[in-house]
Design an enzyme around this catalytic site. Sequence first.
Site, PDB file in Angstrom:
ATOM      1  N   GLY A  15       0.755  -1.264  -0.071  1.00  0.00           N
ATOM      2  CA  GLY A  15       0.080  -0.046  -0.085  1.00  0.00           C
ATOM      3  C   GLY A  15       0.872   1.107   0.125  1.00  0.00           C
ATOM      4  O   GLY A  15       0.407   2.330  -0.659  1.00  0.00           O
ATOM      5  N   THR A  16       1.865   1.182   0.794  1.00  0.00           N
ATOM      6  CA  THR A  16       2.805   2.577   0.792  1.00  0.00           C
ATOM      7  C   THR A  16       3.430   2.902  -0.604  1.00  0.00           C
ATOM      8  O   THR A  16       3.232   3.780  -0.955  1.00  0.00           O
ATOM      9  CB  THR A  16       3.935   2.119   1.789  1.00  0.00           C
TER      10      THR A  16
ATOM     11  N   SER B 242      -3.288  -3.558  -0.557  1.00  0.00           N
ATOM     12  CA  SER B 242      -2.402  -4.148  -0.081  1.00  0.00           C
ATOM     13  C   SER B 242      -2.701  -5.587   0.275  1.00  0.00           C
ATOM     14  O   SER B 242      -4.024  -6.064   0.812  1.00  0.00           O
ATOM     15  CB  SER B 242      -1.883  -3.537   1.027  1.00  0.00           C
TER      16      SER B 242
ATOM     17  N   THR C 140      12.952  -7.612 -11.370  1.00  0.00           N
ATOM     18  CA  THR C 140      12.149  -8.945 -11.080  1.00  0.00           C
ATOM     19  C   THR C 140      10.685  -8.804 -10.401  1.00  0.00           C
ATOM     20  O   THR C 140      11.024  -8.610  -9.231  1.00  0.00           O
ATOM     21  CB  THR C 140      13.190  -9.802 -10.936  1.00  0.00           C
TER      22      THR C 140
ATOM     23  N   CYS D 226       2.136   1.593  11.864  1.00  0.00           N
ATOM     24  CA  CYS D 226       2.936   2.453  11.514  1.00  0.00           C
ATOM     25  C   CYS D 226       3.399   3.668  12.613  1.00  0.00           C
ATOM     26  O   CYS D 226       4.403   3.984  12.740  1.00  0.00           O
ATOM     27  CB  CYS D 226       2.964   3.142  10.242  1.00  0.00           C
TER      28      CYS D 226
HETATM   29  C1  LIG Z   1      -4.779   3.187   4.979  1.00  0.00           C
HETATM   30  C2  LIG Z   1      -3.491   2.465   4.851  1.00  0.00           C
HETATM   31  N1  LIG Z   1      -2.685   2.690   3.842  1.00  0.00           N
HETATM   32  C3  LIG Z   1      -1.809   2.349   3.502  1.00  0.00           C
HETATM   33  C4  LIG Z   1      -1.028   1.230   4.405  1.00  0.00           C
HETATM   34  C5  LIG Z   1       0.329   0.945   3.914  1.00  0.00           C
HETATM   35  O1  LIG Z   1       0.274  -0.342   3.499  1.00  0.00           O
HETATM   36  P1  LIG Z   1       1.411  -1.327   3.564  1.00  0.00           P
HETATM   37  O2  LIG Z   1       1.794  -1.906   5.012  1.00  0.00           O
HETATM   38  O3  LIG Z   1       1.003  -2.451   2.497  1.00  0.00           O
HETATM   39  O4  LIG Z   1       2.546  -0.504   2.963  1.00  0.00           O
HETATM   40  C6  LIG Z   1      -1.874   0.830   5.417  1.00  0.00           C
HETATM   41  C7  LIG Z   1      -0.994   0.126   6.297  1.00  0.00           C
HETATM   42  O5  LIG Z   1      -1.463  -0.018   7.611  1.00  0.00           O
HETATM   43  C8  LIG Z   1      -3.094   1.650   5.646  1.00  0.00           C
HETATM   44  O6  LIG Z   1      -3.741   1.082   6.740  1.00  0.00           O
END
Ligand SMILES: Cc1ncc(COP(=O)(O)O)c(C=O)c1O
Length: 388
Positions: free
Chosen positions: A70-71, A202, A240, A329
């Site tokens: 997701g990031t 994600s 890759t 996070c």
């Molecule tokens: C709303 C939201 N966006 C983005 C992310 C980031 O996703 P990833 O952990 O796959 O990088 C998270 C992770 O907790 C999230 O809750």
Amino acid sequence: MMIYLDHSATTPVDEAQKELILKLMYTDFGNPSSLHRLGVNSEKYIKKSRTQISKALNVNEKEILFTSGGTEANNFAIQGAVPKSKKGRIITSVFEHPSVLNCVEEMSKKGFDAYYVKVNTEGILDLDEFKSALNPETVLVTMMHVNNEIGTIQPIEEIGEIIHNYNRANNTKIVYHVDAVQSFGKIRLDVKKSYIDLMSFSAHKINGLKGSGGLYVREGISLIPLVYGGGQEKGLRPGTENIYGIASIGAATEGAFKDLEKHLEHVKILKSKMIEYLQENCDDFEVNGSIGDRVSPYILNVSFRGIKGEVLLHTLEMNSIYVSTGSACSSKKKSYSHVLKAMFHEDERLDGAIRISFSKQNTVEEILKASEIICKEVKALRSIIKRR
Ligand SMILES: Cc1ncc(COP(=O)(O)O)c(C=O)c1O
């Protein structure tokens, strides 16, 4: 008995994926770019995953881009979709995930005009403020669907319609990105009806492998790559491919979307059982984030007055119950959650917040047990504080 209630941070990988991943590690291990049979075999897994995700979202296969999670998907959408001219307004909200907020902040240092829409005390975005923030210089709107700390569901469809109408009336080309990491495979969202251009998701939030995710990129939206290299993912995301993660997210997506309503009903029951138990057996607590259909049944954020969320978290851990204080996070930072602070300012309420996040795997028995222990530990902690 371990009771895991931190599914918004991450989830265990579905048992059914074990065989698939082992096969990719030891049998179908070829590089998808290789021209021989082993390479072609590996490539089939990528194609299959793209099909599984595009079917779930009801979009075209060509519109799915694989990322490391997701990031990266959020960074890709924000950094990759705006003009190189480094000019224009980027609209987001004050309580987005750090992967959006920190990225937008970086963009503002480069010359973009960042605008942060506020949320009300219920944790819902102020649509009137959003409408008035739109101007002809706006290049991107980035909003989350479900908030990762409090679970509130943002009006994504309405925002999409507003942007669509604004673009038509003003001849602008504002790109609409949605961070759907906490809703993907859990709460339905019609990508087309919401006029979404880009959408992040994600794998590890839906029982897939960590380090795997993706971005829906509507046909016609052009992106600038974040890294440069070979031609993988149409040259947009070279390197890759993470074949395990890609196969895993496809399988996880198919499973999550197939039984989405069934799982949603199940977690609704779990969450209401916990709230009911707390209301009957625990006093002086508040649910953070609107209650009702504007909040995800997967997330419950509660403040217990007079105690610290972090102390409660570790006390529960000693009982083999795993919850969180905020998002994974930000939980190691020693400041209050930016999400809760966006809604209210009472120190006691900010201090005492914990996030409980459910999944299809939790049982009613687990929830009742966890609720009982939460109430018992809250009372015990309060009586220690009183005696001091
Ligand atoms: C709303 C939201 N966006 C983005 C992310 C980031 O996703 P990833 O952990 O796959 O990088 C998270 C992770 O907790 C999230 O809750």
